[in-house]
Design a protein around this motif. Structure first.
Motif, PDB file in Angstrom:
ATOM      1  N   ASP A   8       0.837  -1.209   0.000  1.00 31.49           N
ATOM      2  CA  ASP A   8       0.000   0.000   0.000  1.00 31.49           C
ATOM      3  C   ASP A   8       0.872   1.259   0.000  1.00 31.49           C
ATOM      4  N   ILE A   9       1.947   1.235   0.780  1.00 29.62           N
ATOM      5  CA  ILE A   9       2.860   2.379   0.823  1.00 29.62           C
ATOM      6  C   ILE A   9       3.550   2.544  -0.527  1.00 29.62           C
ATOM      7  N   ALA A  10       4.118   1.462  -1.047  1.00 25.41           N
ATOM      8  CA  ALA A  10       4.840   1.531  -2.321  1.00 25.41           C
ATOM      9  C   ALA A  10       3.931   1.979  -3.459  1.00 25.41           C
ATOM     10  N   SER A  11       2.658   1.591  -3.409  1.00 24.75           N
ATOM     11  CA  SER A  11       1.700   1.953  -4.463  1.00 24.75           C
ATOM     12  C   SER A  11       1.473   3.456  -4.558  1.00 24.75           C
ATOM     13  N   GLN A  12       1.773   4.173  -3.490  1.00 24.15           N
ATOM     14  CA  GLN A  12       1.645   5.625  -3.531  1.00 24.15           C
ATOM     15  C   GLN A  12       2.746   6.260  -4.384  1.00 24.15           C
ATOM     16  N   TYR A  13       3.847   5.510  -4.598  1.00 27.16           N
ATOM     17  CA  TYR A  13       5.015   6.058  -5.284  1.00 27.16           C
ATOM     18  C   TYR A  13       5.396   5.313  -6.553  1.00 27.16           C
ATOM     19  N   ARG A  14       4.710   4.211  -6.822  1.00 25.91           N
ATOM     20  CA  ARG A  14       5.019   3.395  -8.000  1.00 25.91           C
ATOM     21  C   ARG A  14       3.769   3.221  -8.838  1.00 25.91           C
ATOM     22  N   GLU A  29      10.695   0.997 -12.897  1.00 28.65           N
ATOM     23  CA  GLU A  29      11.748   1.214 -13.888  1.00 28.65           C
ATOM     24  C   GLU A  29      11.820   0.066 -14.892  1.00 28.65           C
ATOM     25  N   SER A  30      12.756  -0.869 -14.716  1.00 22.35           N
ATOM     26  CA  SER A  30      12.941  -1.934 -15.713  1.00 22.35           C
ATOM     27  C   SER A  30      12.111  -3.185 -15.437  1.00 22.35           C
ATOM     28  N   LYS A  31      11.336  -3.188 -14.371  1.00 20.34           N
ATOM     29  CA  LYS A  31      10.553  -4.385 -14.017  1.00 20.34           C
ATOM     30  C   LYS A  31       9.060  -4.121 -14.176  1.00 20.34           C
ATOM     31  N   ALA A  32       8.363  -5.184 -14.607  1.00 22.82           N
ATOM     32  CA  ALA A  32       6.913  -5.113 -14.774  1.00 22.82           C
ATOM     33  C   ALA A  32       6.313  -6.376 -14.159  1.00 22.82           C
ATOM     34  N   PRO A  33       5.053  -6.285 -13.714  1.00 21.12           N
ATOM     35  CA  PRO A  33       4.385  -7.482 -13.180  1.00 21.12           C
ATOM     36  C   PRO A  33       4.372  -8.580 -14.235  1.00 21.12           C
ATOM     37  N   PRO A  34       4.521  -9.802 -13.900  1.00 17.65           N
ATOM     38  CA  PRO A  34       4.554 -10.387 -12.567  1.00 17.65           C
ATOM     39  C   PRO A  34       5.961 -10.509 -11.982  1.00 17.65           C
ATOM     40  N   GLU A  35       6.993  -9.952 -12.644  1.00 16.42           N
ATOM     41  CA  GLU A  35       8.366 -10.065 -12.143  1.00 16.42           C
ATOM     42  C   GLU A  35       8.685  -9.101 -11.000  1.00 16.42           C
ATOM     43  N   THR A  36       7.945  -8.007 -10.887  1.00 12.04           N
ATOM     44  CA  THR A  36       8.234  -7.003  -9.858  1.00 12.04           C
ATOM     45  C   THR A  36       7.976  -7.562  -8.472  1.00 12.04           C
ATOM     46  N   THR A  37       8.918  -7.299  -7.560  1.00  6.64           N
ATOM     47  CA  THR A  37       8.771  -7.748  -6.173  1.00  6.64           C
ATOM     48  C   THR A  37       8.713  -6.555  -5.231  1.00  6.64           C
ATOM     49  N   LEU A  38       8.389  -6.832  -3.991  1.00  6.20           N
ATOM     50  CA  LEU A  38       8.372  -5.794  -2.972  1.00  6.20           C
ATOM     51  C   LEU A  38       9.776  -5.205  -2.799  1.00  6.20           C
ATOM     52  N   PHE A  39      10.809  -6.038  -2.921  1.00  2.00           N
ATOM     53  CA  PHE A  39      12.190  -5.555  -2.879  1.00  2.00           C
ATOM     54  C   PHE A  39      12.397  -4.479  -3.951  1.00  2.00           C
ATOM     55  N   GLU A  50       4.678  13.153 -19.732  1.00  3.14           N
ATOM     56  CA  GLU A  50       4.396  13.720 -18.413  1.00  3.14           C
ATOM     57  C   GLU A  50       4.637  12.683 -17.313  1.00  3.14           C
ATOM     58  N   ALA A  51       4.917  13.179 -16.131  1.00  3.96           N
ATOM     59  CA  ALA A  51       5.139  12.299 -14.981  1.00  3.96           C
ATOM     60  C   ALA A  51       3.806  11.875 -14.385  1.00  3.96           C
ATOM     61  N   SER A  52       3.762  10.673 -13.881  1.00  7.44           N
ATOM     62  CA  SER A  52       2.554  10.184 -13.215  1.00  7.44           C
ATOM     63  C   SER A  52       2.452  10.832 -11.833  1.00  7.44           C
ATOM     64  N   PRO A  53       1.279  10.812 -11.227  1.00  7.28           N
ATOM     65  CA  PRO A  53       1.149  11.331  -9.855  1.00  7.28           C
ATOM     66  C   PRO A  53       2.072  10.583  -8.886  1.00  7.28           C
ATOM     67  N   GLN A  54       2.244   9.277  -9.102  1.00  6.65           N
ATOM     68  CA  GLN A  54       3.125   8.500  -8.232  1.00  6.65           C
ATOM     69  C   GLN A  54       4.574   8.965  -8.385  1.00  6.65           C
ATOM     70  N   HIS A  55       4.993   9.180  -9.615  1.00  6.70           N
ATOM     71  CA  HIS A  55       6.361   9.641  -9.856  1.00  6.70           C
ATOM     72  C   HIS A  55       6.574  11.035  -9.253  1.00  6.70           C
ATOM     73  N   GLU A  56       5.575  11.887  -9.368  1.00  7.41           N
ATOM     74  CA  GLU A  56       5.686  13.230  -8.780  1.00  7.41           C
ATOM     75  C   GLU A  56       5.792  13.150  -7.260  1.00  7.41           C
ATOM     76  N   ARG A  57       5.031  12.221  -6.645  1.00  6.65           N
ATOM     77  CA  ARG A  57       5.142  12.036  -5.188  1.00  6.65           C
ATOM     78  C   ARG A  57       6.531  11.538  -4.800  1.00  6.65           C
ATOM     79  N   LEU A  58       7.081  10.604  -5.596  1.00  5.10           N
ATOM     80  CA  LEU A  58       8.419  10.090  -5.313  1.00  5.10           C
ATOM     81  C   LEU A  58       9.462  11.206  -5.454  1.00  5.10           C
ATOM     82  N   LEU A  92      10.672   5.007   1.613  1.00  6.30           N
ATOM     83  CA  LEU A  92       9.218   4.833   1.578  1.00  6.30           C
ATOM     84  C   LEU A  92       8.669   4.252   2.875  1.00  6.30           C
ATOM     85  N   ALA A  93       9.433   3.398   3.522  1.00  5.04           N
ATOM     86  CA  ALA A  93       8.974   2.697   4.722  1.00  5.04           C
ATOM     87  C   ALA A  93      10.178   2.474   5.636  1.00  5.04           C
TER      88      ALA A  93
END
Length: 190
Positions: free
Chosen positions: A10-16, A168-178, A27-35, A102-103
């Motif tokens: 939930d925290i990471a979703s605010q920035y990714r 960045e270079s990762k997309a679901p389903p390969e993206t992890t919490l790390f 244009e930058a996404s709202p998440q990218h602007e928050r990051l 982020l956390a």
């Protein structure tokens, strides 16, 4: 207080980003602007981070420490190199400590470098079981990160949790919490 994988997501979703839409636009996404805004705030702590790295050099002889922080990754990173192998390109391995912006979590991992001609070649990443020659510095680094920044280690099983985020270079389903909390390219260090 330990956070659950869902709370960290939930925290990471605010920035990714949860879609690839903004990667195709100018244009930058709202998440990218928050990051970006969070990084602007966190960079005010850079002096404290550099003081921490200098203290590591005094407290952990036998290693050379450097700052591996990269603005696209939402973490501060310090890198421990065996002192006898510094400067590059003769560095055979490194241990990296990351503190997420982020956390309140951190991680420590290792990278062993191959050699191709006079420069570093391919690398082997150790996110879980570090080789014996990396273990002591990883333990010491983790202890110091906890004490200095009041963070807890992200459990390895939680770090491997797949998340529906584009990093960045990762997309679901390969993206992890790390990837979402630290970096999608942990093997790329200075």
């Amino acid at each position: 207080m330990s956070l659950t994988a869902q709370q960290l997501l939930d925290i990471a979703s605010q920035y990714r980003d949860t879609t690839r839409d903004y990667y195709l636009r100018q244009e930058a996404s709202p998440q990218h602007e928050r990051l970006a805004a969070l990084w602007k705030q966190e960079l005010l702590k850079l002096d404290r981070w550099h003081a921490f790295i200098r203290s590591l050099a005094r407290e952990m002889p036998g290693f050379t420490f450097g700052d591996g922080t990269a603005p696209l990754s939402p973490c501060f990173r310090c890198v421990a190199y065996p002192a006898t192998s510094y400067p590059h390109p003769s560095v055979p391995w490194a241990v990296v400590g990351c503190v997420s912006i982020l956390a309140p979590v951190y991680t420590v991992y290792g990278v062993e470098f191959g050699r191709e001609a006079p420069v570093r070649g391919g690398s082997t990443l150790y996110l879980d079981d570090l080789p014996d020659f990396m273990s002591a510095v990883a333990l010491g680094l983790g202890t110091k990160l906890e004490a200095q920044f009041h963070v807890t280690a992200l459990p390895r099983e939680m770090a491997r949790t797949p998340v529906p985020l584009f990093v960045e270079s990762k997309a679901p389903p390969e993206t992890t919490l790390f990837d979402a909390l630290f970096t999608d390219r942990p093997e790329v260090i200075p």
